[in-house]
Design an enzyme around this catalytic site. Structure first.
Site, PDB file in Angstrom:
ATOM      1  N   ASN A   8       0.801  -1.231   0.000  1.00  0.00           N
ATOM      2  CA  ASN A   8       0.000   0.000   0.000  1.00  0.00           C
ATOM      3  C   ASN A   8       0.835   1.284   0.000  1.00  0.00           C
ATOM      4  O   ASN A   8       0.310   2.357   0.222  1.00  0.00           O
ATOM      5  CB  ASN A   8      -0.988   0.002   1.168  1.00  0.00           C
ATOM      6  CG  ASN A   8      -0.298  -0.018   2.513  1.00  0.00           C
ATOM      7  OD1 ASN A   8       0.917  -0.154   2.584  1.00  0.00           O
ATOM      8  ND2 ASN A   8      -1.060   0.110   3.580  1.00  0.00           N
ATOM      9  N   CYS A   9       2.116   1.199  -0.295  1.00  0.00           N
ATOM     10  CA  CYS A   9       2.991   2.376  -0.352  1.00  0.00           C
ATOM     11  C   CYS A   9       2.902   3.008  -1.745  1.00  0.00           C
ATOM     12  O   CYS A   9       3.055   2.321  -2.757  1.00  0.00           O
ATOM     13  CB  CYS A   9       4.429   1.949  -0.062  1.00  0.00           C
ATOM     14  SG  CYS A   9       5.662   3.227  -0.376  1.00  0.00           S
TER      15      CYS A   9
END
Length: 116
Positions: A8-9
């Site tokens: 999720n970066c």
């Protein structure tokens, strides 16, 4: 080629999208889900320096106590911290055959490194 990071970066997403757009094959290793070994962190540290691996701009670093931040002054301390808090590792880290090819995302560097 293995891309290490966190799913999720945003920076990891950008790098993955860039690699896909260039049809570059890779395997993704999410160290939030799969973890990372101490030996792998030491291997990377020898190549790029532990200082480069610790993301001091991120939220995880900023949330550490000032006292703990000040104790991160050596490879053993940094490796221990990165193993415990994987989100503090700068990402993405791209490795091929045990060699670090890229750390973070910089499109001009990727263009040179991956001959895109």
């Amino acid at each position: 080629m293995i891309v290490y990071g966190i799913k999720n970066c945003n920076t990891v997403k950008t790098a993955l999208d860039w690699l896909k757009s260039k049809n570059i094959d890779f395997e993704f290793h999410d160290y939030k889900a799969k973890g990372i070994t101490e030996s792998k962190l030491k291997e990377w540290s020898k190549q790029v320096g532990w200082e480069s691996l610790v993301n001091k701009r991120g939220t995880t670093w900023r949330q550490l106590d000032k006292e703990l931040q000040e104790k991160i002054t050596s490879e053993p301390a940094a490796v221990s911290l990165m193993k415990e808090k994987t989100s503090i590792i700068k990402r993405p880290l791209i490795e091929e055959n045990g060699k670090v090819l890229a750390l973070g995302f910089d499109e001009s560097q990727y263009n040179k490194t991956f001959k895109a």
